[in-house]
Design an enzyme around this catalytic site. Sequence first.
Site, short mmCIF file in Angstrom:
data_model
loop_
_atom_site.label_atom_id
_atom_site.label_comp_id
_atom_site.label_asym_id
_atom_site.label_seq_id
_atom_site.Cartn_x
_atom_site.Cartn_y
_atom_site.Cartn_z
N CYS A 129 0.86 -1.01 0.06
CA CYS A 129 -0.11 0.03 -0.14
C CYS A 129 0.88 1.19 -0.08
CB CYS A 129 -0.94 -0.05 1.24
SG CYS A 129 -1.90 1.57 1.13
N CYS A 132 0.20 3.85 2.97
CA CYS A 132 0.85 3.41 4.28
C CYS A 132 2.36 3.06 4.08
CB CYS A 132 0.52 1.99 4.88
SG CYS A 132 -1.38 1.89 5.16
#
Length: 519
Positions: A129, A132
């Site tokens: 991700c 993140c």
Amino acid sequence: MTSDNRFYVTTAIYYANAAPHIGHAYEVIGADVIARFNRLLGKNVFFLTGTDEHGIKVEKTAAKHGLSPKAFVNEIAEKFKSTWAYLDIDYSKFIRTTDPEHYETVSALWKMLQEKGDIYKASYTGLYCSGCETFSAARDLTPEGHCPIHQTPPEAVEEENYFFRLSHYKQAIIDHIEAHPDFIYPAFRRNEVLNQLSELEDISVSRAKHSVSWGIPVPDDPEQVIYVWIDALSNYITGIGWPKDMTLFNQYWPADVHVIGKDIMRFHAIYWPAMLMAANLPLPKTLLVHGFITVSDTKISKSLGNVVSPEDLGQRFELDNADPIRYFMMTSTGFGQDGSYTDEEFKNRINADLANNLGNLLNRTLNMLNKYFEGQVPEPDQTKIELLDKNTLDDIKAHYEGFRFNEAAQAIMEQVDKANKYVNDSEPWTLYKDGQFQTLANVLYSVLESLRQSALLLSPLTPILSRRMWEQLGLASDLEQAHWDWILGEPLKPKTQTCLGAPILPRLESEIVGAGKKK
Ligand code: MSP
């Protein structure tokens, strides 16, 4: 060796891919309140904040703006600095992960971990991700396979990467958390970390240069870039000179408080301790994990168009300083819980507490003093009363020490209420009319003294309003140099010439269409 008188507080470092909003402001204000409170206790405080400037997200956003990553992060870092100045954040150092000394720290730490045998190379397939900046396990995704925080599908990545042997530190971290109840605050977060620890895998700490170029190269392997938590977390030791200039480091490490949001607790409560253990460095004393600020209960997000910057807020309400923002942010919710910003609540709380309760008390007391004593602090006699008692003061101190800023503010406002009530009940105007000048002197003295104490007590939260009060009370000493002991120990001196000025904070009147309304 550290001495008891030193105190080291940090914020997270902020991704340099967009300007700061009130969620970021919330965290840095919290850290600033902690720093100011500890300075008031006479501690030697080092306060570090800054920007996290490497990574895919920054690289992509810079490209969208048609800028090189470096030119782009330069602009964003300036925005953070100017917002921090606007919020009166009195930091000791603003660190940027593109600072040359940070490269040295990260490389040195990497080499240490490698020498220890905790970094190894392996082929990896994972779901990444970029929001993140981390790989996610399939079990952590939503049922649709999206990142639960960013609601976007992670990217499938297959690469040869370096790994950090995180799993090796699992038991040591569990033991540390169990032996140090102050390590994770608030306490209800500890179980969350202990759960995360139950299934701990080694973590990828580098990416191939062809997939990410914007980062610090792996020492002795230019085809790999260090990615991303070793780079980010080690800012806390770069900021105080490790390993090149150990003077500050020896004085300030370990950090007393890392102020961070709940979304990055895992990295601070698991990755960071493991890295420090691997490098034989002591662990920080407390991770102060705060909640998230929403706008009218809606997540702050660019795509929702509800990003409120502190400066927007100041402009909308025509504020001449940011103390109302500081005060509201720190009192709207307990530090640790999620909180919501709405224009309505902001206006109501600021008007009630700061403009009416506090500001009016100062104004009307100094007006009476002008009328009855030519603006001079009168001489009280033995019968004057003390509005603040030692127990209440100790409670307020304990609230600040326990990061319960909302409760500290509430207890201070109760003192202000008490002083207001005391004025109303004592009716100085009647005492004057009746010629009871000594009683009048006692009453006004007690209220002025209470205002002086409130100014000091509030100063970590509202440094500018406190300074305005201090000046109007005619106090010559520098509020920035004040000490907690002055609250009971340095009462107002009779004959001090006060100087009534404009109200410290005009009432907020503006109503804002749109942004702050409930959706
Ligand atoms: N760069 C990483 C942190 C590295 S620390 C070694 C990062 N950056 S961030 O910009 O996304 O977030 C920085 C901090 O701001 C985090 O502590 C995060 O929790 C906090 N906040 C971001 N949005 C927030 C709110 N809406 N409310 C409160 N805090 C928020 O993560």
